[in-house]
Structures are given as C-alpha cells and as structure tokens.
Design a protein around this motif. Sequence first.
Motif, PDB file in Angstrom:
ATOM      1  N   THR A  37      39.606  46.722  29.184  1.00  0.00           N
ATOM      2  CA  THR A  37      38.598  47.540  29.946  1.00  0.00           C
ATOM      3  C   THR A  37      38.195  48.903  29.687  1.00  0.00           C
ATOM      4  OG1 THR A  37      40.655  48.249  31.299  1.00  0.00           O
ATOM      5  CG2 THR A  37      39.688  45.935  31.879  1.00  0.00           C
ATOM      6  N   GLY A  38      39.354  49.617  29.116  1.00  0.00           N
ATOM      7  CA  GLY A  38      39.179  50.835  28.734  1.00  0.00           C
ATOM      8  C   GLY A  38      39.018  51.675  29.990  1.00  0.00           C
ATOM      9  N   ASP A  39      39.844  51.178  31.184  1.00  0.00           N
ATOM     10  CA  ASP A  39      39.781  51.795  32.296  1.00  0.00           C
ATOM     11  C   ASP A  39      40.909  51.466  33.110  1.00  0.00           C
ATOM     12  OD1 ASP A  39      39.260  52.956  34.904  1.00  0.00           O
ATOM     13  OD2 ASP A  39      37.208  52.017  35.233  1.00  0.00           O
ATOM     14  N   TRP A  40      41.735  52.358  33.433  1.00  0.00           N
ATOM     15  CA  TRP A  40      42.957  52.029  34.169  1.00  0.00           C
ATOM     16  C   TRP A  40      42.670  51.550  35.383  1.00  0.00           C
ATOM     17  CZ3 TRP A  40      46.874  50.933  31.277  1.00  0.00           C
ATOM     18  CH2 TRP A  40      47.002  51.907  29.989  1.00  0.00           C
ATOM     19  N   SER A  41      41.903  51.907  36.195  1.00  0.00           N
ATOM     20  CA  SER A  41      41.572  51.514  37.625  1.00  0.00           C
ATOM     21  C   SER A  41      41.015  50.044  37.550  1.00  0.00           C
ATOM     22  CB  SER A  41      40.443  52.411  38.094  1.00  0.00           C
ATOM     23  OG  SER A  41      39.184  52.412  37.551  1.00  0.00           O
ATOM     24  N   LYS A  42      40.798  49.328  36.217  1.00  0.00           N
ATOM     25  CA  LYS A  42      40.159  48.085  36.439  1.00  0.00           C
ATOM     26  C   LYS A  42      41.495  47.067  36.180  1.00  0.00           C
ATOM     27  CE  LYS A  42      35.729  48.492  36.729  1.00  0.00           C
ATOM     28  NZ  LYS A  42      35.034  47.579  37.829  1.00  0.00           N
ATOM     29  N   ILE A  43      42.435  47.600  36.185  1.00  0.00           N
ATOM     30  CA  ILE A  43      43.801  46.971  36.022  1.00  0.00           C
ATOM     31  C   ILE A  43      44.635  46.855  37.048  1.00  0.00           C
ATOM     32  CG2 ILE A  43      45.991  46.402  34.592  1.00  0.00           C
ATOM     33  CD1 ILE A  43      44.502  48.528  32.552  1.00  0.00           C
ATOM     34  N   ALA A  44      45.024  45.438  37.756  1.00  0.00           N
ATOM     35  CA  ALA A  44      45.565  45.202  38.682  1.00  0.00           C
ATOM     36  C   ALA A  44      46.907  44.466  38.517  1.00  0.00           C
ATOM     37  CB  ALA A  44      44.927  44.544  40.053  1.00  0.00           C
ATOM     38  N   ALA A  91      39.570  43.833  43.984  1.00  0.00           N
ATOM     39  CA  ALA A  91      39.917  45.131  43.597  1.00  0.00           C
ATOM     40  C   ALA A  91      39.472  45.797  42.209  1.00  0.00           C
ATOM     41  CB  ALA A  91      41.464  45.485  43.638  1.00  0.00           C
ATOM     42  N   VAL A  92      39.376  44.761  41.310  1.00  0.00           N
ATOM     43  CA  VAL A  92      39.167  45.194  39.847  1.00  0.00           C
ATOM     44  C   VAL A  92      38.004  44.828  39.502  1.00  0.00           C
ATOM     45  CG1 VAL A  92      41.489  45.085  39.111  1.00  0.00           C
ATOM     46  CG2 VAL A  92      40.148  43.007  38.781  1.00  0.00           C
ATOM     47  N   GLY A  93      37.302  43.788  40.132  1.00  0.00           N
ATOM     48  CA  GLY A  93      35.663  43.374  39.677  1.00  0.00           C
ATOM     49  C   GLY A  93      35.686  42.434  38.471  1.00  0.00           C
ATOM     50  N   GLU A  94      34.748  41.799  38.050  1.00  0.00           N
ATOM     51  CA  GLU A  94      34.463  40.866  37.370  1.00  0.00           C
ATOM     52  C   GLU A  94      34.832  41.240  35.944  1.00  0.00           C
ATOM     53  OE1 GLU A  94      29.781  40.891  36.308  1.00  0.00           O
ATOM     54  OE2 GLU A  94      30.671  39.334  38.010  1.00  0.00           O
TER      55      GLU A  94
END
Length: 293
Positions: A37-44, A91-94
């Motif tokens: 992801t390169g994006d911590w907010s995209k990890i749940a 929360a994280v999206g596709e």
Amino acid sequence: MLFKQATREKAKLRMALTGPSGSGKTLSGIYVAYGMTGDWSKIAVIDTEHGRAKFYADRSDLGTGRFLHAVMAAPFSPEKYKQYVAEAEQAVGEDGVILIDSFSHAWEGEGGVLEIKDQIASRDNRNGYTAWSEAGKLQNNLVNTILSANCHTIVTLRAKTQYVLEENDRGRMQPVKVGLAPIQRENTEYEFDTVLWLNRADHMAYASKDTTFLDRYGAVITPELGKQIKAWLDEGTEPCRCEVCHKILTPTKTKTIAELAQGTKERAGQIMCTKCFNAWDAERKKGMTPCQS
C-alpha cells in the motif's frame, strides 16, 4: 460457451503466514501490507492477541507507522470474525490490506468452531460426526468471506510447536522451538494463494504453497516483498531473480535490488544474489596469481 481463453487478470492478495511463537508472523504481515500500500492508513489489523500488534506501531527502529487497529476479544466466533472483516474492508478500501492476527483463534479459541461443534454435539443426543456437518458449514462460510473481501487479505496462523535438541555453534546441545502443523482446520492453508512458513531461529520465510513467483523464496520478510507482490498481482511483473540459483533478489543494508543486479551483471556477467556473487568472487580470487591479487 462454458470455456473461454484464459488470461491473467489483476488480483487481490490472499496470503497466510504460519510459524511458531516468536517467528515474526505479525511484523512480517505488517511489512507485506505496507509494501503493497505504501500507506499506513490503508492497513487494518484485526488483533486477537490481546492488542499485541500495537507493540509494532509507529516504531522508528522497525520503520513502521500508525496502522488501523482493532482488538477482538473472546468469543472468537465465525460471525464476529465476519463482522470485523466487513468493517476493516470498509475502512481500508479496495486497495488496502486486512491483516487477521490470528486466524487460529477462529478454530480453537473460546467461541471458535471447535467449541461450536461440541455445543452442537451436546444437543439432542447428536454425535461429533453429525455435528461436524453444521460446524463445517460455519467454517467454510467464514473462509469464503475472508477470501471474497474486496481488498488484500493476510492471515497469521499459529503453529503447533515442540522442542528438539540441536547443536549450537559451541558444539553444545540446546533446546530449539520448531513449528509443526498450523492451528486451523486441516488443509485450510490450501485455501490461500500463498502460504509462507516462518522459522523461529532466524525469522526466515519459505513458501510452502504459492501460485505467484515465491516458489523458491527464502528470506527475512521486508516491505520490499509487498512491493514485488503488488507489482505481480497488478501487472504480472516478475521480480528480479538470480540467474544462478533463480532465487528472488532481496536488498541488502547498503544496496537496492537494482544496484545489486547492475553491479553483479557488470562484474560477473550475470545477475546474481549476494550469496551466489560471493561464491563466484571467492572462486575468482582462488584462480588469481599473487600479482593479480
């Protein structure tokens, strides 16, 4: 027509990480997720381990950030797992990643499938065999829910462990913890596209099942692996491999994969991993005269 010509399509990751306690399953899952992801907010992270995954959040020494996190307490029922997966997916999206840490609790934890089976068997004088029909449907439905999530999913699986005596570097025998079968329903790991086994001693990961490019993988997991998997799933891009042993190149502390490939190609005429290049270099030096060396 029932049949059409098969073509590669963009796909979601369906990965299981298994190993004994202390092998690095949680952190490895976090690294793969961030690499993708390169994006911590995209990890749940769905945490059944008493909030233990938070120990890895926002750590400068580990290079981690602030991922999304939810503690799941007992009972670890299939319905509860499905609820958490649905909320994590939203929360994280596709393009995000759900990390279920761990999926073993859904099987043998309080309120898990094994306990549900026992409860069914105790009703109306039913036996364990007939109870499995109903409990098995709950298990299958849970697995299908995880696999059909519209995002990438990673699960960790605890492994049954035992201690064996091995000789250490001092020539003395010492007990070493080794992993055996994953703690889940038999053959559950085959539902996933990629299954990596992690060692307790060195945290090295090896593919026990794979449908991508990891059949010969053997390394400590870093975010770089997640990047390679994402590229392969999105575009079918093959990672850079050693032309000698055919293992995937992994970065070192001082060189990127591109630098390793270019450097070994220029010096040895082939793209090589660090191990193969060092072996080639040692052989080269053996054949040199004193003046050449």
